[in-house]
Write a protein that holds these residues in place. Structure first.
Motif, short mmCIF file in Angstrom:
data_model
loop_
_atom_site.label_atom_id
_atom_site.label_comp_id
_atom_site.label_asym_id
_atom_site.label_seq_id
_atom_site.Cartn_x
_atom_site.Cartn_y
_atom_site.Cartn_z
N LEU A 1 34.64 -0.77 22.44
CA LEU A 1 33.64 0.21 22.86
C LEU A 1 33.98 1.52 22.15
N ARG A 2 33.29 1.78 21.06
CA ARG A 2 33.57 2.95 20.22
C ARG A 2 32.40 3.91 20.28
N ASN A 3 32.60 5.02 20.97
CA ASN A 3 31.55 6.01 21.16
C ASN A 3 30.31 5.37 21.80
N VAL A 4 30.52 4.79 22.97
CA VAL A 4 29.44 4.12 23.70
C VAL A 4 29.03 4.96 24.90
N ASP A 5 27.74 5.12 25.07
CA ASP A 5 27.16 5.95 26.12
C ASP A 5 26.45 5.04 27.13
N PHE A 6 26.87 5.13 28.39
CA PHE A 6 26.24 4.37 29.47
C PHE A 6 25.45 5.35 30.33
N ARG A 7 24.15 5.10 30.51
CA ARG A 7 23.31 5.98 31.33
C ARG A 7 22.54 5.15 32.35
N ALA A 8 22.66 5.57 33.60
CA ALA A 8 21.96 4.92 34.71
C ALA A 8 22.24 3.42 34.74
N CYS A 9 23.47 3.04 34.44
CA CYS A 9 23.86 1.63 34.42
C CYS A 9 24.66 1.27 35.66
N LYS A 10 24.60 0.01 36.02
CA LYS A 10 25.42 -0.52 37.11
C LYS A 10 26.56 -1.30 36.46
N LEU A 11 27.79 -0.78 36.67
CA LEU A 11 28.99 -1.35 36.06
C LEU A 11 30.01 -1.71 37.14
N THR A 12 29.53 -2.21 38.25
CA THR A 12 30.39 -2.54 39.38
C THR A 12 31.34 -3.67 39.02
N GLY A 13 32.63 -3.45 39.30
CA GLY A 13 33.62 -4.50 39.10
C GLY A 13 33.98 -4.79 37.66
N VAL A 14 33.74 -3.87 36.74
CA VAL A 14 34.07 -4.08 35.34
C VAL A 14 35.52 -3.65 35.09
N ASP A 15 36.28 -4.48 34.42
CA ASP A 15 37.66 -4.16 34.07
C ASP A 15 37.72 -3.66 32.63
N PHE A 16 37.66 -2.33 32.47
CA PHE A 16 37.70 -1.73 31.14
C PHE A 16 39.10 -1.80 30.53
N GLY A 17 40.09 -2.11 31.35
CA GLY A 17 41.46 -2.26 30.86
C GLY A 17 41.62 -3.42 29.90
N ASN A 18 40.69 -4.35 29.91
CA ASN A 18 40.73 -5.50 29.00
C ASN A 18 40.10 -5.21 27.65
N CYS A 19 39.49 -4.02 27.50
CA CYS A 19 38.84 -3.67 26.23
C CYS A 19 39.87 -3.43 25.14
N ASN A 20 39.42 -3.54 23.92
CA ASN A 20 40.24 -3.21 22.76
C ASN A 20 40.51 -1.71 22.80
N ALA A 21 41.78 -1.32 22.72
CA ALA A 21 42.16 0.10 22.84
C ALA A 21 41.83 0.91 21.58
N PHE A 22 41.68 0.27 20.44
CA PHE A 22 41.47 0.99 19.19
C PHE A 22 40.13 1.72 19.20
N LEU A 23 40.16 3.03 19.08
CA LEU A 23 38.98 3.91 19.06
C LEU A 23 38.13 3.81 20.32
N PHE A 24 38.71 3.40 21.44
CA PHE A 24 37.98 3.30 22.71
C PHE A 24 37.44 4.68 23.08
N SER A 25 36.13 4.79 23.27
CA SER A 25 35.49 6.06 23.63
C SER A 25 34.19 5.77 24.37
N VAL A 26 34.12 6.24 25.62
CA VAL A 26 32.94 5.97 26.46
C VAL A 26 32.55 7.23 27.24
N THR A 27 31.27 7.33 27.57
CA THR A 27 30.77 8.34 28.50
C THR A 27 29.86 7.65 29.50
N PHE A 28 29.81 8.22 30.70
CA PHE A 28 29.01 7.64 31.77
C PHE A 28 28.17 8.74 32.41
#
Length: 191
Positions: free
Chosen positions: A66-93
């Motif tokens: 997830l590289r410069n990913v924007d989440f707007r008005a999303c339902k992300l219940t129970g998501v484990d972001f710790g399993n994502c690839n750490a390289f360039l990880f960048s998110v906004t909510f």
């Protein structure tokens, strides 16, 4: 979607609930009103993408970028972001529901959480330095061994942060929310 690589595309109304949707690359793509709940989104790469009004509850993100990913008005219940690839990880909510989500060892420096409901989420060993929690409800969310230096909690509410178990230098708080820093000490504060 059978292709493996997508650039500057708009995907609207897709229903991939409870399906496997892996190994694809998306750059500058927008996802509108899509359903990815209980989906396996592992090993995908999303770069400069936006998810708007999507349901991604309990989706799997194993080794997902997830590289410069924007989440707007999303339902992300129970998501484990710790399993994502750490390289360039960048998110906004923004205006998202992140209940029961996990951020384990995620680099969230300067990330923005705006108008989100984040109940019973876990921020564990994450770097949240400079992060902003604007008008977020953090009821029963936990911060464990996280870097919160310079983070902005001034308009957040219902947070409980143990100052002894997290780095909080130069973090910003406001009254009465700042009382959440005392929860770990089991004391009574009267107003």
């Amino acid at each position: 979607m059978e292709e493996k690589s997508y650039y500057d595309r708009i995907f609207e109304g897709l229903d991939y609930a409870d399906t496997e949707f892996c190994g694809r690359e998306f750059e500058s793509c927008t996802f509108l009103d899509c359903i990815f709940s209980d989906s396996n989104l592992s090993q995908n790469t999303f770069t400069d993408c936006r998810f708007q009004s999507c349901n991604m509850s309990t989706a799997l993100f194993s080794n997902t970028s997830l590289r410069n990913v924007d989440f707007r008005a999303c339902k992300l219940t129970g998501v484990d972001f710790g399993n994502c690839n750490a390289f360039l990880f960048s998110v906004t909510f923004e205006q998202c529901r992140l209940d029961y989500s996990v951020f384990f060892k995620n680099a969230l420096r300067n990330s923005r959480f705006a108008d989100c409901i984040i109940h019973e989420a876990g921020f564990i060993e994450s770097d949240l330095s400079g992060a902003v929690f604007h008008d977020c409800d953090l009821l029963n969310s936990v911060f464990i061994r996280s870097n919160l230096r310079g983070a902005d909690f001034r308009t957040a509410n219902n947070y409980s942060i143990d100052p002894a178990g997290n780095r909080i230098e130069n973090a910003q708080f406001s009254y009465p929310g700042v009382l959440g820093l005392l929860d770990a000490y089991d004391i009574v504060v009267e107003y």
